[in-house]
Motif scaffolding. Structure first.
Motif, PDB file in Angstrom:
ATOM      1  N   THR A  70       1.000  -1.023  -0.049  1.00 61.19           N
ATOM      2  CA  THR A  70      -0.033   0.144   0.036  1.00 61.19           C
ATOM      3  C   THR A  70       1.001   1.323   0.100  1.00 61.19           C
ATOM      4  O   THR A  70       2.101   1.041   0.269  1.00 61.19           O
ATOM      5  N   SER A  71       0.586   2.341  -0.342  1.00 58.72           N
ATOM      6  CA  SER A  71       0.891   3.611  -0.289  1.00 58.72           C
ATOM      7  C   SER A  71       0.393   4.700   0.515  1.00 58.72           C
ATOM      8  O   SER A  71       0.342   5.796   0.662  1.00 58.72           O
ATOM      9  N   ASN A  72      -0.247   3.903   1.672  1.00 55.08           N
ATOM     10  CA  ASN A  72      -1.031   4.628   2.789  1.00 55.08           C
ATOM     11  C   ASN A  72      -0.159   5.385   3.773  1.00 55.08           C
ATOM     12  O   ASN A  72       1.018   5.134   4.128  1.00 55.08           O
ATOM     13  N   TYR A  74      -0.471   8.091   7.129  1.00 62.75           N
ATOM     14  CA  TYR A  74      -1.356   8.221   8.308  1.00 62.75           C
ATOM     15  C   TYR A  74      -1.203   9.589   9.158  1.00 62.75           C
ATOM     16  O   TYR A  74       0.065   9.900   9.059  1.00 62.75           O
ATOM     17  N   CYS A 108      -8.914  10.554   1.362  1.00 64.31           N
ATOM     18  CA  CYS A 108      -8.605  10.059   2.794  1.00 64.31           C
ATOM     19  C   CYS A 108      -9.695   9.543   3.561  1.00 64.31           C
ATOM     20  O   CYS A 108     -10.944   9.711   3.193  1.00 64.31           O
ATOM     21  N   GLU A 109      -9.410   8.798   4.544  1.00 61.25           N
ATOM     22  CA  GLU A 109     -10.431   8.367   5.242  1.00 61.25           C
ATOM     23  C   GLU A 109     -10.171   8.635   6.754  1.00 61.25           C
ATOM     24  O   GLU A 109      -9.152   8.779   7.261  1.00 61.25           O
ATOM     25  N   ARG A 129      -6.326   8.371   7.354  1.00 60.07           N
ATOM     26  CA  ARG A 129      -5.530   7.555   6.441  1.00 60.07           C
ATOM     27  C   ARG A 129      -5.580   8.150   4.991  1.00 60.07           C
ATOM     28  O   ARG A 129      -6.624   8.668   4.833  1.00 60.07           O
ATOM     29  N   TYR A 130      -4.378   8.438   4.291  1.00 62.41           N
ATOM     30  CA  TYR A 130      -4.335   9.208   3.214  1.00 62.41           C
ATOM     31  C   TYR A 130      -3.890   8.108   2.110  1.00 62.41           C
ATOM     32  O   TYR A 130      -2.623   7.620   2.108  1.00 62.41           O
ATOM     33  N   ASP A 131      -4.751   7.837   1.192  1.00 64.39           N
ATOM     34  CA  ASP A 131      -4.551   6.750   0.022  1.00 64.39           C
ATOM     35  C   ASP A 131      -3.499   7.394  -0.849  1.00 64.39           C
ATOM     36  O   ASP A 131      -4.345   8.056  -1.902  1.00 64.39           O
ATOM     37  N   GLU A 177      -4.242  -4.188   9.099  1.00 59.06           N
ATOM     38  CA  GLU A 177      -4.622  -2.917   8.394  1.00 59.06           C
ATOM     39  C   GLU A 177      -5.753  -2.655   9.216  1.00 59.06           C
ATOM     40  O   GLU A 177      -6.655  -3.297   9.363  1.00 59.06           O
TER      41      GLU A 177
END
Length: 286
Positions: A70-72, A74, A108-109, A129-131, A177
């Motif tokens: 992933t490229s998340n 936080y 983002c979430e 979280r920033y995707d 995750e």
């Protein structure tokens, strides 16, 4: 005549004493220097036994221990609220933050949002979280500045806060995750300030240790800081209640290997803190 002889003998004796002292000092100086060099060599050799050898690395530690699939990115926020404003603060957060979370316009979430129950009082903790990593963070921040509702929320929020801080985080590759969870649960955020240079060691030990802490699905997420307070680690756990937390933690000590992981990771820590948190109504982690 006798006086002249005595004077001459006295002068000769003084000159002889001077030569002896000079030669003696020279010998002592050379011997002292040799002894000093010898001791220095011994000290250097002895100290070299305790010098920590560092293997050369070709990559940053963040690339070695972070999730690669992933490229998340936080962001964790700590808001210390004026005690008399906590209710109003929670209300405006519940009105505004879920709308950003649900809007596909923002990459983002909202992972979770809580009030601290035990630990620092009158505190709110938000985890985003920033995707897409840093580009996603930059995009969200730029769009929020154009969001009238958010800017009004931020202004109103500012009147209610005593202080605030944030950190940008990556997630450890071996942790779960964080995904939405049904409640009711309490959450524990355990934060560790590590000694600089020990993040790889921490990751190596916890890659094994996490296997001892999955029995009750209590492991929610594990993160380490990239910007803000550095060499910070955050472990997020979920429990049904405080007694469940106690029972789960005690059960880990009955598993062979858990004590060894604790033994080797404790010396890496400079400071640690535990928060017990209650989810806000709008938190995806309930």
């Amino acid at each position: 005549m006798a006086n002249r002889v005595l004077h001459s003998l006295g002068s000769g004796l003084n000159q002889a004493r001077t030569r002896v002292r000079t030669q003696g000092l020279a010998v002592f100086s050379s011997r002292g220097l040799a002894a000093s060099n010898h001791r220095h060599g011994e000290d250097s050799w002895f100290k070299s036994l305790f010098v920590r050898k560092v293997d050369p690395r070709k990559d940053a530690h963040s690339n070695l221990i972070a999730k690669k699939e992933t490229s998340n990115l936080y962001k964790i926020q700590f808001h210390n609220v004026k005690p008399e404003c906590l209710g109003a603060y929670n209300k405006i957060c519940e009105d505004v933050l879920p709308s950003i979370h649900a809007d596909k316009h923002y990459p983002c979430e909202l992972v979770g949002t809580w009030n601290t129950w035990y630990g620092e009082q009158d505190q709110a903790v938000h985890l985003w979280r920033y995707d897409g990593g840093y580009p996603a963070l930059t995009e969200v921040m730029s769009k929020l500045r154009q969001n009238k509702e958010f800017m009004e929320y931020r202004d109103e929020r500012g009147k209610m806060l005593l202080s605030r801080k944030n950190q940008l985080l990556l997630e450890f590759s071996f942790w779960n995750e964080p995904v939405p969870r049904k409640g009711p649960n309490i959450y524990e955020l355990r934060s560790y300030q590590l000694r600089p240079g020990t993040m790889i060691e921490w990751g190596n030990y916890w890659a094994r240790a996490i296997g001892y802490r999955q029995g009750n699905s209590e492991a929610v997420g594990g993160f380490f800081s990239q910007i803000g307070q550095l060499y910070m680690v955050h472990h997020l756990w979920a429990y049904k209640d405080l007694q469940s937390r106690e029972d789960t933690r005690n059960a880990a000590w009955q598993q062979e290997g858990w004590d060894e992981c604790v033994y080797y990771t404790v010396p890496l820590i400079q400071h640690m803190e535990s928060r017990i948190m209650i989810p806000m109504k709008s938190s995806p982690l309930q």
